[in-house]
Design an enzyme around this catalytic site. Structure first.
Site, mmCIF file in Angstrom:
data_model
loop_
_atom_site.group_PDB
_atom_site.id
_atom_site.type_symbol
_atom_site.label_atom_id
_atom_site.label_comp_id
_atom_site.label_asym_id
_atom_site.label_seq_id
_atom_site.Cartn_x
_atom_site.Cartn_y
_atom_site.Cartn_z
ATOM 1 N N GLU A 1 41.796 -34.219 48.335
ATOM 2 C CA GLU A 1 41.050 -33.666 49.580
ATOM 3 C C GLU A 1 40.661 -34.652 50.642
ATOM 4 O OE1 GLU A 1 37.236 -31.875 48.031
ATOM 5 O OE2 GLU A 1 38.249 -30.289 47.019
ATOM 6 N N GLU B 1 41.775 -26.880 41.969
ATOM 7 C CA GLU B 1 40.357 -26.814 41.765
ATOM 8 C C GLU B 1 40.051 -25.538 42.314
ATOM 9 O OE1 GLU B 1 37.651 -29.770 43.279
ATOM 10 O OE2 GLU B 1 38.666 -31.417 42.762
#
Ligand code: FCB
Length: 452
Positions: A164, A358
């Site tokens: 991320e 995720e």
């Protein structure tokens, strides 16, 4: 009924700072999170990851829990500060020894390790020199990638450079609610570039050490729709998408930074030049290094109205796009946006191997009188999202894996221990683990290769 192919990988994920604890043990250096959690007012209830789930000491129990449910893959992250405590100095063999033990334990239990090198816990020693805003951090990261992949590459074949990059740069350097807690948009843009560049520089290093392995990167995504069809809201949504998604996916896939956003950022005074000054000749080629897969983390989707094009606080409102409810993070549940985003990554960028690295939900259900945790809402969240992945595959999108966030209830960053994403409930006082119903349910999904 959807059936996943036998080579589709189901797994679970967690990250070093959120579960390991042992924050200053065995020569580990201070990370920006170790520093940040000690600043008053940064973390809900003053919580820290000093102990977290004590996974550093209890990992055999956690691996056994995964094995008991038949989970075939575990995505872990390594703490840079265990390996090179100040980011630049000597390597700490005790840090490597920990990950050696963890990887061996996983393999002995038939679980394939996936390793991510960076999940936000930068050595404080590098932050003292400017952190990701300093271009020298790029080479420091490549060295760390070299050390780790050389140490574990005989057993770990699946590598991810970053988790991320938007969060690491914009929540850390612009929003300020994550470490290092800065609030400077221009610095965030610079940090984002250096994170992407460090990905590009690390990939060939990892490949050289693990020629029979695969390497990718994980990008968080936030699909969105305009709040109304007014020209202002449509333009705001375009900007939000550029800010949140395209600024990262475009350069990784060789398109450079999106020109509409370069212009918008210049107009907004984010840099004082025709082109972003932090981009040096050759950088974009380096960032566009071929990767074996792209990981996306998906939780929720947004509706964007004019004025909110660089914020995240507009949930999908009831109306034309009602969500299927909200998780306890307050995040709207919009599984169809996952299907659409996976398709988009395939269509817009030609990605040939996409993984959901995720996905999961925060619900606080804990043990009842029978000591069981009946987390029906999490099961439903996971069920509709696994179905959304199946829908994407049905549309011809090459999705090859899905990882649940997370195996354990853990330290949820600025929200401390207030949010529970685990398939396993953790007593944060005693460290006791209690498998939730969702763990057994997920084991069934894996065994039957179907969420139904
Ligand atoms: C993701 C992070 C992960 C966790 C989940 C809820 O953005 O990668 O560490 O906090 O959100």
């Amino acid at each position: 009924m959807s059936r996943f192919a036998n080579d589709f990988v189901f797994g679970v994920a967690a990250s070093a700072y959120q579960i390991e604890g042992a924050w200053d043990e065995d020569g580990k250096g201070e990370s920006i999170w170790d520093r940040f959690v000690r600043e008053p007012g940064r973390i809900l209830d003053g919580a820290t990851g000093d102990v977290a789930c004590d996974h550093y000491h209890r990992f055999p129990e956690d691996v056994a829990l995964m094995a008991s449910a038949g989970i075939p893959a575990y995505s872990l992250t390594t703490a840079w500060t265990r390996i090179i405590p100040d980011g630049l100095g000597p390597v700490e063999p005790r840090g490597i020894a920990f990950y050696d033990r963890l990887v061996d334990e996983l393999l002995e239990n038939g679980i394939t390790p996936y390793v991510t090198l960076y999940h936000w816990d930068l050595p404080q020693g590098l932050q003292d020199r400017g952190g990701w805003a300093n271009r020298d951090t790029v080479d420091a990261f490549a060295r760390y990638a070299d050390v780790m992949s050389a140490a574990l590459g005989d057993r770990v074949k699946h590598w991810k450079t970053h988790n991320e990059p938007w969060v690491a740069s914009f929540i850390g350097y612009r929003d300020g609610s994550f470490a290092p807690g800065h609030t400077d948009f221009s610095e965030a843009l610079t940090a984002a570039h250096h994170i992407l560049l460090s990905h590009g520089r690390a990939v060939p290093v990892i490949r050289a050490n693990v020629p029979d392995g695969e390497v990718g990167i994980v990008v968080d995504c936030r699909p969105s729709v305009p709040a109304t069809d007014s020209a202002e809201d449509v333009a705001a949504q375009q900007h939000f998408d550029g800010f949140r998604n395209r600024w990262f996916f475009d350069p990784i896939f060789g398109k450079g930074y999106p020109s509409d956003m370069v212009e918008a950022y210049r107009e907004r005074g984010r840099f004082d030049a025709e082109q972003p000054p932090f981009v040096l000749p050759g950088d974009l080629d380096e960032i566009a290094v071929p990767i074996d897969f792209i990981g996306i983390n998906y939780y929720t989707a947004l509706e964007v109205a004019a004025g909110a094009e660089e914020t995240e606080d507009t949930g999908i409102a009831p109306g034309p796009n009602p969500p299927d409810g909200y998780t306890e993070m307050g995040w709207p549940i919009v599984p169809s946006a996952l299907t659409a985003f996976l398709k988009r990554i395939h269509d817009d960028y030609g990605a040939t191997d996409i993984r959901v690295t995720e996905n999961g939900a925060s619900y606080s259900d804990g043990p009842g009188p029978d000591r069981a945790v009946h987390d029906e809402r999490r099961i439903e969240y996971l069920r509709v999202h696994i179905q959304a992945v199946a829908d994407a595959i049905e549309l011809g999108v090459p999705v090859t894996g899905y990882f649940v966030w997370s195996i354990l209830d853990n330290f949820e960053w600025a929200l401390g221990y207030s949010q529970r994403f685990g398939l396993v409930w953790v007593d944060h006082e005693t460290g006791e683990r209690v498998p939730k119903d969702s763990l057994a349910w997920y084991g069934e999904v894996i065994a039957t290769r179907s969420p139904d």
